[in-house]
Enzyme design. Sequence first.
Site, PDB file in Angstrom:
ATOM      1  N   LYS A 113      91.646 -31.418  10.832  1.00  0.00           N
ATOM      2  CA  LYS A 113      91.934 -32.652   9.499  1.00  0.00           C
ATOM      3  C   LYS A 113      90.593 -32.939   8.530  1.00  0.00           C
ATOM      4  O   LYS A 113      89.578 -33.335   9.210  1.00  0.00           O
ATOM      5  CB  LYS A 113      92.489 -33.786  10.367  1.00  0.00           C
ATOM      6  CG  LYS A 113      93.139 -34.856   9.413  1.00  0.00           C
ATOM      7  CD  LYS A 113      94.514 -35.278  10.462  1.00  0.00           C
ATOM      8  CE  LYS A 113      95.026 -36.131   9.290  1.00  0.00           C
ATOM      9  NZ  LYS A 113      94.437 -37.334   8.318  1.00  0.00           N
ATOM     10  N   ASP A 115      87.993 -34.737   6.479  1.00  0.00           N
ATOM     11  CA  ASP A 115      88.481 -36.429   5.785  1.00  0.00           C
ATOM     12  C   ASP A 115      87.678 -36.561   4.397  1.00  0.00           C
ATOM     13  O   ASP A 115      86.612 -36.871   4.258  1.00  0.00           O
ATOM     14  CB  ASP A 115      87.061 -37.086   6.750  1.00  0.00           C
ATOM     15  CG  ASP A 115      87.784 -38.123   6.450  1.00  0.00           C
ATOM     16  OD1 ASP A 115      88.415 -39.010   6.361  1.00  0.00           O
ATOM     17  OD2 ASP A 115      86.998 -39.453   7.726  1.00  0.00           O
ATOM     18  N   TYR A 223      94.836 -25.792   2.563  1.00  0.00           N
ATOM     19  CA  TYR A 223      95.736 -25.954   3.697  1.00  0.00           C
ATOM     20  C   TYR A 223      97.104 -26.270   3.924  1.00  0.00           C
ATOM     21  O   TYR A 223      97.369 -26.220   4.418  1.00  0.00           O
ATOM     22  CB  TYR A 223      95.228 -27.114   4.777  1.00  0.00           C
ATOM     23  CG  TYR A 223      94.868 -28.357   4.249  1.00  0.00           C
ATOM     24  CD1 TYR A 223      96.000 -28.910   4.037  1.00  0.00           C
ATOM     25  CD2 TYR A 223      93.893 -29.265   3.611  1.00  0.00           C
ATOM     26  CE1 TYR A 223      96.569 -30.784   3.158  1.00  0.00           C
ATOM     27  CE2 TYR A 223      94.257 -30.339   3.819  1.00  0.00           C
ATOM     28  CZ  TYR A 223      95.046 -30.988   3.130  1.00  0.00           C
ATOM     29  OH  TYR A 223      94.856 -31.976   2.337  1.00  0.00           O
ATOM     30  N   LYS A 310      94.290 -37.443  15.690  1.00  0.00           N
ATOM     31  CA  LYS A 310      92.749 -37.887  15.364  1.00  0.00           C
ATOM     32  C   LYS A 310      91.473 -38.367  16.536  1.00  0.00           C
ATOM     33  O   LYS A 310      92.137 -38.547  17.590  1.00  0.00           O
ATOM     34  CB  LYS A 310      93.564 -39.362  14.388  1.00  0.00           C
ATOM     35  CG  LYS A 310      94.450 -39.070  13.708  1.00  0.00           C
ATOM     36  CD  LYS A 310      93.612 -39.298  12.108  1.00  0.00           C
ATOM     37  CE  LYS A 310      93.095 -40.690  11.574  1.00  0.00           C
ATOM     38  NZ  LYS A 310      93.252 -41.527  10.444  1.00  0.00           N
ATOM     39  N   CYS A 407      53.700 -61.149   4.219  1.00  0.00           N
ATOM     40  CA  CYS A 407      52.951 -61.978   3.672  1.00  0.00           C
ATOM     41  C   CYS A 407      52.595 -63.467   3.882  1.00  0.00           C
ATOM     42  O   CYS A 407      52.320 -64.265   3.732  1.00  0.00           O
ATOM     43  CB  CYS A 407      53.133 -61.957   2.158  1.00  0.00           C
ATOM     44  SG  CYS A 407      54.163 -63.627   1.515  1.00  0.00           S
ATOM     45  N   CYS A 422      61.877 -64.367   0.457  1.00  0.00           N
ATOM     46  CA  CYS A 422      60.827 -64.807   0.534  1.00  0.00           C
ATOM     47  C   CYS A 422      60.548 -64.954  -0.865  1.00  0.00           C
ATOM     48  O   CYS A 422      60.391 -64.136  -1.883  1.00  0.00           O
ATOM     49  CB  CYS A 422      59.704 -63.000   0.494  1.00  0.00           C
ATOM     50  SG  CYS A 422      58.009 -63.467   0.425  1.00  0.00           S
ATOM     51  N   CYS A 428      53.803 -60.715  -2.773  1.00  0.00           N
ATOM     52  CA  CYS A 428      54.440 -59.922  -2.074  1.00  0.00           C
ATOM     53  C   CYS A 428      54.363 -58.240  -1.670  1.00  0.00           C
ATOM     54  O   CYS A 428      55.206 -57.882  -2.254  1.00  0.00           O
ATOM     55  CB  CYS A 428      55.934 -60.842  -1.552  1.00  0.00           C
ATOM     56  SG  CYS A 428      56.557 -60.269   0.342  1.00  0.00           S
TER      57      CYS A 428
HETATM   58  S1  IVH Z   1      98.851 -30.907   5.852  1.00  0.00           S
HETATM   59  C1  IVH Z   1     103.229 -32.297   4.813  1.00  0.00           C
HETATM   60  N1  IVH Z   1      96.344 -30.155   6.372  1.00  0.00           N
HETATM   61  O1  IVH Z   1      95.789 -35.043   5.982  1.00  0.00           O
HETATM   62  C2  IVH Z   1     102.109 -32.525   5.361  1.00  0.00           C
HETATM   63  N2  IVH Z   1      96.929 -31.994   5.631  1.00  0.00           N
HETATM   64  O2  IVH Z   1      97.225 -37.246   6.916  1.00  0.00           O
HETATM   65  C3  IVH Z   1     100.978 -31.519   4.186  1.00  0.00           C
HETATM   66  N3  IVH Z   1      94.406 -33.520   5.368  1.00  0.00           N
HETATM   67  O3  IVH Z   1      97.756 -36.074   2.982  1.00  0.00           O
HETATM   68  C4  IVH Z   1      99.365 -31.654   4.696  1.00  0.00           C
HETATM   69  N4  IVH Z   1      93.411 -32.156   7.122  1.00  0.00           N
HETATM   70  O4  IVH Z   1      95.234 -35.099   2.744  1.00  0.00           O
HETATM   71  C5  IVH Z   1      97.448 -30.980   5.950  1.00  0.00           C
HETATM   72  N5  IVH Z   1      94.716 -28.930   7.643  1.00  0.00           N
HETATM   73  C6  IVH Z   1      95.468 -30.599   7.421  1.00  0.00           C
HETATM   74  C7  IVH Z   1      94.599 -32.010   6.644  1.00  0.00           C
HETATM   75  C8  IVH Z   1      95.208 -32.364   5.930  1.00  0.00           C
HETATM   76  C9  IVH Z   1      93.095 -32.806   6.281  1.00  0.00           C
HETATM   77  C10 IVH Z   1      94.629 -34.567   5.031  1.00  0.00           C
HETATM   78  C11 IVH Z   1      96.016 -34.637   3.783  1.00  0.00           C
HETATM   79  C12 IVH Z   1      97.715 -35.575   4.242  1.00  0.00           C
HETATM   80  C13 IVH Z   1      96.458 -36.235   5.234  1.00  0.00           C
HETATM   81  C14 IVH Z   1      97.929 -36.336   6.118  1.00  0.00           C
END
Ligand code: IVH
Length: 668
Positions: A113, A115, A223, A310, A407, A422, A428
Amino acid sequence: MDPQQRILELRRQLNHHNHQYYVLNSPEISDREFDMLMKELESLEAGHPEMDDPLSPTRRVGSDLTGGFEQAAHIHPMLSLSNTYSIEEVDEWFGRVRSSLGGDGFEVVGEMKFDGTSISLIYEHGRLVRAVTRGDGERGDVVTSNIKTIKSIPLELQGSGWPEMFEIRGEVLMPWDAFERLNQERAFNEEPLFANPRNAASGTLKTLDPKEVARRGLDAYFYYMLGPDLPCDNHFDNMMAARSWGFKVSDIMTLLHSLEDVDGFISHWDKARRDLPVATDGLVFKVNSLRQQLNLGFTAKSPRWAIAYKFAAERALTRLRFVSFEVGRMGIITPVANLEPVLLSGTIVKRASLHNEDIIRSLDIHEGDMLYVEKGGEIIPKITGVDETGREPGAKPVEFVGKCPACGAPLVRVEGEASWQCPNKYHCPPQIAGRVEHFVGRKMMNIDGVGEETATQLMARGFVRDIADLYDLTESQLLTLDGFGPRSAQRVLEGLEASKSVPYDRVIYALSIPFVGDTVAKKVARAFPDIDRLMAARAEEIAAVKDLGPRIAESIVGYFAEPRNREVVERLRAAGLQMSQPEESGEGRTNLLEGKSFVISGTFSRHSRDEYKELIERNGGKNVGSISKKTDYVFAGENMGPAKKEKAASLGIPVISEDDFLAMIGEV
Ligand code: IVH
């Protein structure tokens, strides 16, 4: 080869090398060879306007196009993922999928996932046509010009087999190294830092200047593919196809066949994610088969066929060695916790800001305490608590200093704030060094070759006591500095010389007047187009200027009330710095557009949008925000939204192009 053919060939080659470099990380030619091909293409394109193509590799760097963002509706709403911090809940999801699908006949894809900030790209006939941010999920901002600056995103697809039209979604990211570079630069310019790469990525994507976007080094991983005729019937193979067309698809994408596989994937990546070059905040599990995805369907907010796990914020416990008190260029004292080095999210943390006295008090920090350091999504490590069981008997509470550590001047409390300052502005050392560093910075006088270390050395040797002393530096003085040779000395002297043509508003910014940042400096310069007028201005006059106000006005008047500052300004003037604003002299003003109102929309190639707005005003016209019966012209650039086009047509308002506009003011 005829030039048209050569242009096509060069575009093909450059796209190939971009992909090798930015997606596969395996360049086949040197940067120099790449630059030469690029130059050749640029010059051929310049001679063959009929071959213009907005997707040419030459158009990635972001000219000075300025994109105002139109909005567009998503073809499929951009939903989020249901997420959890617990492995048990992932296991429950797996169980629900199994019972809905009636057995074990399914595969799950495990992936990272990322970020960052999500993006939806639309391709037609293998060409990128639009890039839209998530927005509210239904509609987002059209950020195509900015997206085109991300070199790992294919503008034209490679290989074969792509559908005529499809959508691909991914995450725009700022890699750790680009993020750290950007924040260092922002710290240096005393601009607010981005808390994490996610904020940096989304902030950058919404920047109105594609050139700035290009400079910041964004990247993107993809993705999810959508469309009526995708190449394969499962997610994994579709992503492999996307990779073969040139998209950056993470290598971390694994087919999992059982609950054990899923749990194993989690325990592996919980640790291993620390070594990745980009920020991740968890894992995503998706049912692989598109048919099974369809069967599982969606809830109102998210797909039932996917779940995000997460990672918990990382926290470490380490001992406080001591608290240091650091002095900034405005004299503000920042307490910093110096820690026994500890490994956190892949980096070694030795220092963490404690911000101000109130934070030290509220955490009740004692000398030698064991402190919790956290770095969740935030890059800047934060002290979140004290483990009191680790406190030595008799340890004293950490006291804020009463005198300046540099100073020795007694500190004063900044009115209405939690910080101490300061007051010894002119003697200084770290304050002077800070002002010198600010003065030479990229967004100020942009003097190459003087950084933090050089500034400190220049002061230590007594060569520089204020910013004006920089212009008295001689080659022989510079040659005495550690690490300086004839070339580096020359570079500084040339930088100083070049700084004499830096515009007046940046000179004002460079002076380090409290509360006068770059935007305020521009407004000040416009309202008081030369330094004598500014020095003579009364607080009420300055405060009356739009967006300035009394606090800034008092600060400016206070600055010039100080004889030492006036002397510095006089010496800078004598050195040849710009002390007035040339443009506002009335030159270039006409009444060619007298009484005409313009709505300006889209992106432009010859001037930026702001420049066009200024040109409209300088030629007597008026800028208005939205189209109405009273609008005289709609000035349309590339990517003007369909709604505006329709509105202009329905009201019968002429839509003019860049060339039309330039002709109106006699600039062609
Ligand atoms: S799939 C319908 N795959 O996470 C779902 N999302 O919390 C399509 N994200 O809006 C999303 N990595 O911005 C998917 N490998 C991943 C992801 C991913 C990050 C984000 C994405 C999404 C959010 C959802």
